[in-house]
Write a protein that holds these residues in place. Structure first.
Motif, mmCIF file in Angstrom:
data_model
loop_
_atom_site.group_PDB
_atom_site.id
_atom_site.type_symbol
_atom_site.label_atom_id
_atom_site.label_comp_id
_atom_site.label_asym_id
_atom_site.label_seq_id
_atom_site.Cartn_x
_atom_site.Cartn_y
_atom_site.Cartn_z
ATOM 1 N N ILE A 113 -7.489 17.443 46.619
ATOM 2 C CA ILE A 113 -6.664 17.260 45.429
ATOM 3 C C ILE A 113 -6.924 15.833 44.963
ATOM 4 C CG2 ILE A 113 -4.334 17.245 44.475
ATOM 5 C CD1 ILE A 113 -3.540 19.104 46.838
ATOM 6 N N VAL A 114 -7.653 15.692 43.865
ATOM 7 C CA VAL A 114 -8.146 14.382 43.433
ATOM 8 C C VAL A 114 -7.302 13.893 42.260
ATOM 9 C CG1 VAL A 114 -10.206 13.062 42.825
ATOM 10 C CG2 VAL A 114 -10.441 15.240 44.056
ATOM 11 N N CYS A 115 -6.780 12.680 42.370
ATOM 12 C CA CYS A 115 -5.930 12.135 41.315
ATOM 13 C C CYS A 115 -6.137 10.633 41.196
ATOM 14 C CB CYS A 115 -4.457 12.459 41.569
ATOM 15 S SG CYS A 115 -3.823 11.917 43.163
ATOM 16 N N ASN A 116 -5.606 10.054 40.124
ATOM 17 C CA ASN A 116 -5.756 8.620 39.939
ATOM 18 C C ASN A 116 -4.591 7.861 40.581
ATOM 19 O OD1 ASN A 116 -3.561 8.669 38.134
ATOM 20 N ND2 ASN A 116 -4.869 8.773 36.337
ATOM 21 N N VAL A 117 -4.636 6.532 40.473
ATOM 22 C CA VAL A 117 -3.579 5.713 41.076
ATOM 23 C C VAL A 117 -2.526 5.328 40.048
ATOM 24 C CG1 VAL A 117 -5.079 4.786 42.877
ATOM 25 C CG2 VAL A 117 -4.890 3.567 40.694
ATOM 26 N N ALA A 118 -2.664 5.846 38.815
ATOM 27 C CA ALA A 118 -1.702 5.552 37.753
ATOM 28 C C ALA A 118 -0.658 6.662 37.680
ATOM 29 C CB ALA A 118 -2.430 5.367 36.434
ATOM 30 N N SER A 119 -0.076 6.856 36.491
ATOM 31 C CA SER A 119 1.085 7.734 36.367
ATOM 32 C C SER A 119 0.809 9.176 36.762
ATOM 33 C CB SER A 119 1.648 7.674 34.938
ATOM 34 O OG SER A 119 0.660 8.046 33.997
ATOM 35 N N LEU A 160 -6.984 12.724 47.472
ATOM 36 C CA LEU A 160 -7.915 11.614 47.294
ATOM 37 C C LEU A 160 -7.518 10.861 46.038
ATOM 38 C CD1 LEU A 160 -10.514 10.038 47.908
ATOM 39 C CD2 LEU A 160 -11.765 11.766 46.564
ATOM 40 N N LYS A 161 -7.201 9.574 46.187
ATOM 41 C CA LYS A 161 -6.796 8.761 45.047
ATOM 42 C C LYS A 161 -7.957 7.871 44.614
ATOM 43 C CE LYS A 161 -1.938 8.547 46.477
ATOM 44 N NZ LYS A 161 -0.808 7.646 46.819
ATOM 45 N N LEU A 162 -8.274 7.929 43.310
ATOM 46 C CA LEU A 162 -9.350 7.131 42.743
ATOM 47 C C LEU A 162 -8.791 6.242 41.633
ATOM 48 C CD1 LEU A 162 -12.164 9.854 42.664
ATOM 49 C CD2 LEU A 162 -11.849 8.002 44.313
ATOM 50 N N LYS A 177 -13.208 8.505 37.030
ATOM 51 C CA LYS A 177 -13.729 8.680 38.384
ATOM 52 C C LYS A 177 -13.210 9.962 39.017
ATOM 53 C CE LYS A 177 -14.698 3.825 39.380
ATOM 54 N NZ LYS A 177 -14.621 3.412 37.980
ATOM 55 N N VAL A 178 -11.963 10.331 38.696
ATOM 56 C CA VAL A 178 -11.401 11.588 39.200
ATOM 57 C C VAL A 178 -12.245 12.763 38.730
ATOM 58 C CG1 VAL A 178 -9.454 13.189 39.046
ATOM 59 C CG2 VAL A 178 -9.033 10.751 39.431
ATOM 60 N N VAL A 205 -9.771 20.361 43.436
ATOM 61 C CA VAL A 205 -9.092 20.346 42.141
ATOM 62 C C VAL A 205 -8.834 18.900 41.734
ATOM 63 C CG1 VAL A 205 -8.002 22.589 42.524
ATOM 64 C CG2 VAL A 205 -6.749 20.502 43.126
ATOM 65 N N GLY A 206 -8.817 18.663 40.435
ATOM 66 C CA GLY A 206 -8.511 17.349 39.908
ATOM 67 C C GLY A 206 -7.289 17.403 39.018
ATOM 68 N N VAL A 207 -6.622 16.275 38.906
ATOM 69 C CA VAL A 207 -5.389 16.175 38.133
ATOM 70 C C VAL A 207 -5.587 15.131 37.051
ATOM 71 C CG1 VAL A 207 -2.906 15.756 38.248
ATOM 72 C CG2 VAL A 207 -4.124 16.629 40.265
ATOM 73 N N GLY A 208 -5.144 15.423 35.825
ATOM 74 C CA GLY A 208 -5.262 14.436 34.764
ATOM 75 C C GLY A 208 -4.483 14.815 33.522
ATOM 76 N N GLN A 209 -4.459 13.900 32.574
ATOM 77 C CA GLN A 209 -3.841 14.169 31.291
ATOM 78 C C GLN A 209 -4.765 15.057 30.468
ATOM 79 O OE1 GLN A 209 -0.829 13.189 30.608
ATOM 80 N NE2 GLN A 209 -0.436 11.585 32.105
#
Length: 231
Positions: free
Chosen positions: A112-118, A141-143, A148-149, A161-165
Motif C-alpha cells: 500500500i503505497v502512499c505519500n508523507v503528506a495529507s 510504503l511511504k514515499l 514517486k508513489v 496499490v497506490g493512494v493519491g488525490q
C-alpha cells in the motif's frame, strides 16, 4: 513589470498553472509557479520565505493565519480534492465499491503505497480506524510525494496499490505514468481536502498579489479547476 511568485502544494497544480498564465495575459504581471509537498510549503511559508501567494490545504492555511503569515481578508477557497486508489496499468482492478470491499482489497494488497503528506496521513489513520492497521502496517510504503508513489506503483507487482488525490492521478496518467485508477474511495470513507489561496505577509507586491489571489478564487476559476478534477 511586477513578478509574482505562487508557492503551492497539492493537486490544484494544473488549475493554478493555467490560471496563472491567464492572469499574466490580463494583468501584464509575470507569475512564477512552484509546487512542492504540503509539509515543505508550510515550512517555507512559516519561515517567512518571500513568496506572494500561498496555495495550501485548509488546515495549513488555518495555521498560517494563526501565526500571522498571511494577510487578513485575502484568503479564498479554490476547490476540493478527493482521493482514489490506483494499480499498475494492466493489472486487475480490485473491488473498492464499499467500505467492506475496500478493507478486503487492502488486506489482499502486496503493498500500500502512499505519500508523507495529507493523503498518506489520512490513509494510515483510515486503516487504523477500520481495524486493519496492524494487519496492513508492514505493507505500507511511504514515499516523499505523489509522483514517486505513482511511479513506484507503475513498476510494482500487480497487487500493489497506490493512494493519491484524483487530480494528481489524472495528471500523471495523462503524462504517461503506467497506472490505472481503480476508483475513488467510497463516499463513507472519502477524504475531501479543501485548497485555499492567500497573500503572504512576506509579499513585497501586496496590491498585485491581492489581485492574483482573488483571481485564483474567483467564480470563473471554478470551471478551470473542474476540468482538472477539482470540484
Amino acid at each position: 513589470m511586477t513578478t509574482l511568485k505562487i508557492l503551492g502544494a497539492g493537486p490544484v497544480k494544473r488549475g493554478v498553472s493555467r490560471l496563472a498564465a491567464e492572469f499574466e495575459k490580463r494583468s501584464g504581471h509575470r507569475v512564477s509557479v512552484e509546487f512542492a509537498g504540503a509539509p515543505g510549503v508550510s515550512e517555507r511559508v512559516l519561515a517567512g520565505e518571500a513568496v506572494d501567494v500561498a496555495v495550501v490545504p485548509q488546515a495549513a492555511m488555518d495555521e498560517f493565519e494563526k501565526q500571522g503569515k498571511v494577510v487578513a481578508g485575502t484568503r479564498g477557497m479554490m476547490g476540493r480534492s478527493r482521493m482514489g486508489i490506483v494499480v499498475r496499468k494492466g493489472a486487475a482492478l480490485p473491488d473498492i465499491s464499499s467500505t467492506d470491499a475496500f478493507m478486503r482489497a487492502m488486506l489482499d494488497a502486496e503493498a500500500i503505497v502512499c505519500n508523507v503528506a495529507s493523503s498518506g496521513i489520512y490513509m494510515v489513520k483510515l486503516l487504523e480506524k477500520l481495524g486493519i492497521g496492524d494487519a496492513t502496517r508492514e505493507r505500507i510504503l511511504k514515499l516523499p510525494d505523489t509522483v514517486k508513489v505513482m511511479e513506484h506503483v507503475a513498476g510494482s507487482a500487480a497487487r500493489a496499490v497506490g493512494v493519491g488525490q484524483l487530480a494528481e492521478i489524472s495528471e500523471l496518467a495523462d503524462k504517461g505514468v503506467a497506472i490505472a485508477l481503480v476508483a475513488p474511495l467510497p463516499d463513507a470513507i472519502q477524504n475531501v481536502t479543501t485548497y485555499n489561496a492567500a497573500v503572504t505577509a512576506a509579499s513585497r507586491e501586496q496590491e498585485a498579489a491581492r489581485a492574483l489571489a482573488r483571481f485564483l478564487a474567483a467564480p470563473e476559476a471554478k470551471a478551470v479547476f473542474a476540468a482538472t478534477g477539482i470540484d
